[in-house]
Every structure is written in C-alpha cells, then in structure tokens.
Design an enzyme around this catalytic site. Structure first.
Site, PDB file in Angstrom:
ATOM      1  N   ARG A   1       0.725  -1.217   0.017  1.00 35.18           N
ATOM      2  CA  ARG A   1       0.069  -0.207  -0.130  1.00 35.18           C
ATOM      3  C   ARG A   1       0.774   1.186  -0.196  1.00 35.18           C
ATOM      4  O   ARG A   1       0.522   2.235   0.488  1.00 35.18           O
ATOM      5  CB  ARG A   1      -0.843  -0.005   1.156  1.00 35.18           C
TER       6      ARG A   1
ATOM      7  N   SER B   1     -11.068   1.212   3.955  1.00 34.07           N
ATOM      8  CA  SER B   1     -10.466   1.006   4.962  1.00 34.07           C
ATOM      9  C   SER B   1      -9.465   2.416   5.742  1.00 34.07           C
ATOM     10  O   SER B   1      -8.750   2.831   4.754  1.00 34.07           O
ATOM     11  CB  SER B   1      -9.245  -0.131   4.526  1.00 34.07           C
TER      12      SER B   1
ATOM     13  N   GLU C   1      -4.850   5.156   6.498  1.00 32.42           N
ATOM     14  CA  GLU C   1      -4.597   4.839   5.143  1.00 32.42           C
ATOM     15  C   GLU C   1      -4.864   5.757   4.262  1.00 32.42           C
ATOM     16  O   GLU C   1      -4.047   6.446   3.289  1.00 32.42           O
ATOM     17  CB  GLU C   1      -5.378   3.518   4.743  1.00 32.42           C
TER      18      GLU C   1
HETATM   19  C1  LIG Z   1     -15.228   1.864  -0.592  1.00 32.16           C
HETATM   20  C2  LIG Z   1     -13.831   1.870  -0.646  1.00 32.16           C
HETATM   21  C3  LIG Z   1     -12.887   0.722  -0.832  1.00 32.16           C
HETATM   22  C4  LIG Z   1     -11.681   0.887  -1.176  1.00 32.16           C
HETATM   23  N1  LIG Z   1     -10.856  -0.473  -1.361  1.00 32.16           N
HETATM   24  C5  LIG Z   1      -9.688  -0.404  -1.455  1.00 32.16           C
HETATM   25  C6  LIG Z   1      -8.972  -1.480  -1.624  1.00 32.16           C
HETATM   26  O1  LIG Z   1      -9.329  -2.567  -1.725  1.00 32.16           O
HETATM   27  N2  LIG Z   1      -7.472  -1.535  -2.094  1.00 32.16           N
HETATM   28  C7  LIG Z   1      -6.938  -0.284  -2.024  1.00 32.16           C
HETATM   29  O2  LIG Z   1      -5.914  -0.338  -2.226  1.00 32.16           O
HETATM   30  N3  LIG Z   1      -7.693   0.886  -1.810  1.00 32.16           N
HETATM   31  C8  LIG Z   1      -8.939   0.816  -1.756  1.00 32.16           C
HETATM   32  N4  LIG Z   1      -9.555   2.240  -1.530  1.00 32.16           N
HETATM   33  C9  LIG Z   1      -8.814   3.575  -1.577  1.00 32.16           C
HETATM   34  C10 LIG Z   1      -8.982   4.126  -2.824  1.00 32.16           C
HETATM   35  O3  LIG Z   1     -10.071   3.652  -3.751  1.00 32.16           O
HETATM   36  C11 LIG Z   1      -7.869   4.209  -3.885  1.00 32.16           C
HETATM   37  O4  LIG Z   1      -6.648   4.349  -3.027  1.00 32.16           O
HETATM   38  C12 LIG Z   1      -7.787   4.730  -5.177  1.00 32.16           C
HETATM   39  O5  LIG Z   1      -6.689   4.289  -6.085  1.00 32.16           O
HETATM   40  C13 LIG Z   1      -7.822   6.031  -5.090  1.00 32.16           C
HETATM   41  O6  LIG Z   1      -8.225   6.708  -6.300  1.00 32.16           O
HETATM   42  P1  LIG Z   1      -8.755   8.249  -6.451  1.00 32.16           P
HETATM   43  O7  LIG Z   1      -9.034   8.641  -7.968  1.00 32.16           O
HETATM   44  O8  LIG Z   1     -10.014   8.484  -5.664  1.00 32.16           O
HETATM   45  O9  LIG Z   1      -7.389   8.889  -5.756  1.00 32.16           O
HETATM   46  P2  LIG Z   1      -7.706  10.053  -4.755  1.00 32.16           P
HETATM   47  O10 LIG Z   1      -8.244   9.980  -3.470  1.00 32.16           O
HETATM   48  O11 LIG Z   1      -8.421  11.246  -5.671  1.00 32.16           O
HETATM   49  O12 LIG Z   1      -6.127  10.446  -4.617  1.00 32.16           O
HETATM   50  C14 LIG Z   1      -5.309   9.627  -3.600  1.00 32.16           C
HETATM   51  C15 LIG Z   1      -3.750   9.998  -3.797  1.00 32.16           C
HETATM   52  O13 LIG Z   1      -3.322   9.892  -4.931  1.00 32.16           O
HETATM   53  C16 LIG Z   1      -2.837  11.304  -5.508  1.00 32.16           C
HETATM   54  N5  LIG Z   1      -3.298  11.196  -6.923  1.00 32.16           N
HETATM   55  C17 LIG Z   1      -4.459  10.742  -7.335  1.00 32.16           C
HETATM   56  N6  LIG Z   1      -4.571  11.104  -8.926  1.00 32.16           N
HETATM   57  C18 LIG Z   1      -3.146  11.074  -9.316  1.00 32.16           C
HETATM   58  C19 LIG Z   1      -2.416  11.561 -10.456  1.00 32.16           C
HETATM   59  N7  LIG Z   1      -3.069  11.250 -11.571  1.00 32.16           N
HETATM   60  N8  LIG Z   1      -1.258  11.929 -10.394  1.00 32.16           N
HETATM   61  C20 LIG Z   1      -0.814  12.085  -9.223  1.00 32.16           C
HETATM   62  N9  LIG Z   1      -1.074  11.828  -8.055  1.00 32.16           N
HETATM   63  C21 LIG Z   1      -2.491  11.546  -7.960  1.00 32.16           C
HETATM   64  C22 LIG Z   1      -3.529  12.309  -4.876  1.00 32.16           C
HETATM   65  O14 LIG Z   1      -2.622  13.425  -4.719  1.00 32.16           O
HETATM   66  C23 LIG Z   1      -3.603  11.502  -3.338  1.00 32.16           C
HETATM   67  O15 LIG Z   1      -2.212  11.632  -2.801  1.00 32.16           O
HETATM   68  C24 LIG Z   1     -11.011   2.044  -1.239  1.00 32.16           C
HETATM   69  C25 LIG Z   1     -11.663   3.256  -1.011  1.00 32.16           C
HETATM   70  C26 LIG Z   1     -13.295   3.102  -0.710  1.00 32.16           C
HETATM   71  C27 LIG Z   1     -13.870   4.390  -0.552  1.00 32.16           C
END
Ligand SMILES: Cc1cc2nc3c(=O)[nH]c(=O)nc-3n(C[C@H](O)[C@H](O)[C@H](O)COP(=O)(O)OP(=O)(O)OC[C@H]3O[C@@H](n4cnc5c(N)ncnc54)[C@H](O)[C@@H]3O)c2cc1C
Length: 341
Positions: free
Chosen positions: A165, A239, A336
């Site tokens: 992670r 999480s 996380e």
């Molecule tokens: C219900 C639920 C279940 C989930 N299950 C999991 C799971 O099973 N496993 C897991 O690993 N995660 C899980 N997550 C966490 C999340 O879905 C992931 O981390 C996902 O990849 C985040 O994507 P996002 O576009 O929302 O990123 P954001 O939340 O918008 O950003 C997350 C981070 O990435 C950076 N970022 C985003 N896009 C870019 C880009 N293009 N370039 C540079 N930096 C960037 C942001 O600045 C920030 O630091 C879960 C979340 C929820 C709400």
C-alpha cells in the site's frame, strides 16, 4: 479549461469533509495539465493532483493553491502476443471500468482489484491491492509531469519503490509527479489456485471448481458489496487503517490472550488484521454522537461520516479508535487515506 475559484472540497473527497480550495481545475489532456501547472507556478501556488478523492481527506483549512482534477482519458493497446497484452491508460479513467474491460478481453492480472473506487492514475500512488493482487503485479511504467524537472517523464516499475500500500508517490516524492498515463501488462493465462482465502471459500460455497476471470470478478464484487458501503451513497474512504506489522514476540503475547487473532505471517513478522483490532476495541458498528462519525456495521475498518461537521470531528474519532486499540494491544494503527494538505 476553466479555473474555478473558492470550491468546496467536500465535493472532492468521498468522506465529504474539508474546507475550500482557492482554485480548482479539471484537465483532460497533457497540454491542459501543462497550462494549469504554469498558471500555478507563475503565481507561486502549491498544486495537488487528485482523482475522485476516494483516498483523501481535506483539512478544514482547505487548500490555498490549485487542485488539479485528472480527467485524462484513453485506452490504447501498445503490444500484444499470444501470452500477454500491454495497454496505455489515461490516468483519469475510472479504474473499475478498465478492470471490467480487461476481464471482458480475458486478460488476467487485475480481476481481484474489481470495484476499487477511483481513477487509474491513483492506483500506483498507494500500490492499490486487494484479494492477493496489487497494481505492481501488472505495472510496466507511467508517464507523469515531474514538478522538479518541470517536464514530462516516464518512470519504469523499478523506479517507483512499490511496497505494501505504498510507493515513492505516497512517501518521498509525495505530490511531485502528476501522473497522466499508466501502462499495464496483462496475461492470457487462465487463473490458477491457490486463491486468496476468502475467494477460495466463496468458490467452494458456490461450487465453482475452475473459476474464470469473470467468476473471480463477480466473486470479488459480491464479497465487497456485502461488506463495504458504496462511497457514492455513504460518505467513507474505505479501509481507514492499514494492517499493522508486528514482531514475533509481540504476536505471541497477543495470541496467548486472544486465541482467535486474525493475522498472517509476513516474512519474519506478522501482519495483523486492522479490522480485527478495531472490532476487539469495540468499535464495529459504533455510532459516536460526539463527533457524528461511525464505524461501518459490516466492516469495522470503514469510518463513515454520518453527521460530522468538520475534519476535526473525524480526527477526534480516529484518536478515540487508535487510543482504544493501543491500550488493548500496544499497536499504533496508521491511517490509510491521506490528510491533505
Ligand atoms: C469503499 C472503498 C473501498 C476501497 N478499497 C480499496 C482496496 O481494496 N484497496 C486499495 O488499495 N484501496 C482501496 N480504497 C482506496 C481508494 O479507492 C484507492 O486508493 C484509489 O486508488 C484512489 O483513487 P482516487 O482517484 O480516488 O484518488 P484520490 O483519492 O483522488 O487521490 C489519492 C492520492 O493519489 C494522488 N493522486 C490521485 N491521482 C493522481 C494522479 N493522476 N497523479 C498524481 N497523483 C495522483 C492524490 O494526490 C492523493 O495523494 C477504497 C476506497 C473506498 C472508498
């Protein structure tokens, strides 16, 4: 490309908390990204790129700079042979729709990552993982704007420092690389056991003896939908804590007192289920009237914003949970989702 002013950041985090961004822009191309960064640099403003905000929590103070929402689309086949295929994917694509397409093409490698909310560009940031797979397993390279070099760069897998992670994008180079495209290599091999414990159990219960990629995706979606709230309907970040790693001696002490401890061997250490720890501390399904936060009834690790007024409320609730877990197990849980800025 329109730069918006004074935008509520509650709309850009699935926890629906936080202050206001001074400026916010959505970018659909590398050229727009370049212009947005130049605009911010000319004004000496901090910049943060995000996807849909499913892994971030904004502070109540808001963001005194430019938030760049990545909407860069595209799915392009780069190479293909009898055993594999390589695709370049726009960072703003919806991750689960991409997984669905690969499974439909009978390409293996990301099916266990079904239904993870968010964009493709965010997947390398915390090396997203679930059910025994992580993005590092199929990751080839990414293309990003490097804010230090002030240019677009390509980073190969061995330059990303992927871990459990985590990656350099979440740690030492947090915020430095604005990811535009991710390249993944998928395989044509049929899925083979051993499967992750809960998937194995699911297949046995459903009498599936030779699961296909579609079976795996359906199983993951079914299991996840039963225990995790949909962030489109219930404000949450998935999480809230990573599974902590503890030493053997510490594990033995816990095991002696709690025979049913949920843990996995991790090299010479043990990875303990953070959900189990939070549940033991009495927080599963808890509704905290003081902060308006709660822990999800079907998965103790998921914090839900029911009626919280501010991020300060969430942090207060987090402290209650981490203190309770520490008092019981002498383990410090680590959050996380990222608190920004
Ligand atoms: C219900 C639920 C279940 C989930 N299950 C999991 C799971 O099973 N496993 C897991 O690993 N995660 C899980 N997550 C966490 C999340 O879905 C992931 O981390 C996902 O990849 C985040 O994507 P996002 O576009 O929302 O990123 P954001 O939340 O918008 O950003 C997350 C981070 O990435 C950076 N970022 C985003 N896009 C870019 C880009 N293009 N370039 C540079 N930096 C960037 C942001 O600045 C920030 O630091 C879960 C979340 C929820 C709400």
């Amino acid at each position: 490309m329109t730069i918006l002013k004074d935008v509520s950041l509650k709309l850009y985090s699935t926890m629906r908390l936080g202050g206001t961004a001074d400026s916010l822009v959505e970018v659909k191309t590398k050229d727009e990204l370049n212009k947005a960064v130049t605009w911010a640099e000319e004004r000496q403003l901090p910049v943060r790129m995000i996807g849909i905000g499913s892994n971030i929590i904004w502070r109540d103070e808001g963001f005194k700079g430019l938030v760049i929402v990545n909407r860069i689309k595209g799915l392009e086949k780069i190479t293909e042979n009898t055993s594999s295929a390589t695709y370049k994917i726009g960072a703003g694509e919806n991750w689960d729709l991409i997984v669905d397409q690969f499974v439909g093409l009978n390409l293996q490698g990301v099916e266990c990552l079904s239904l993870i909310p968010g964009t493709v560009g965010a997947t390398p940031v915390q090396n997203v993982g679930a059910y025994g797979q992580e993005i590092a397993g199929t990751f080839v390279s990414l293309e990003a704007y490097d804010r230090m070099a002030k240019d677009f760069v390509v980073l190969e897998k061995d330059q990303c420092s992927f871990g459990y992670r985590t990656s350099r994008f979440k740690t030492v180079d947090n915020g430095r690389f604005l990811i535009c495209f991710v390249t993944l290599k998928l395989h044509r091999a049929a899925p083979k056991p051993p499967f992750y414990e809960s998937l194995d159990k699911y297949f046995k219960e459903h009498k599936i003896t030779k699961p296909t990629l579609i079976d795996i995706r359906s199983a993951v979606i079914d299991i996840r939908s039963k225990k995790l709230p949909d962030p489109a309907k219930v404000a949450n970040n998935g999480s809230f804590f990573a599974n902590p790693i503890i030493g053997q001696d510490h594990y033995k002490i816990i095991k002696k007192k709690f025979k049913d401890v949920v843990a996995w061997e991790a090299k010479d250490n043990y990875k303990i289920s953070a959900a189990w720890l939070v549940e033991q501390a009495g927080f599963k399904g808890k509704k905290d009237t003081e902060t308006g936060m709660s822990s999800w009834k079907d998965q103790a690790l998921v914090f839900v914003n029911e009626k919280a007024q501010s991020t300060a409320d969430l942090i207060k609730y987090q402290q209650k949970v981490t203190d309770a877990v520490y008092n019981l197990f002498q383990i410090n849980l680590e959050r996380e989702p990222e608190l920004l800025p």
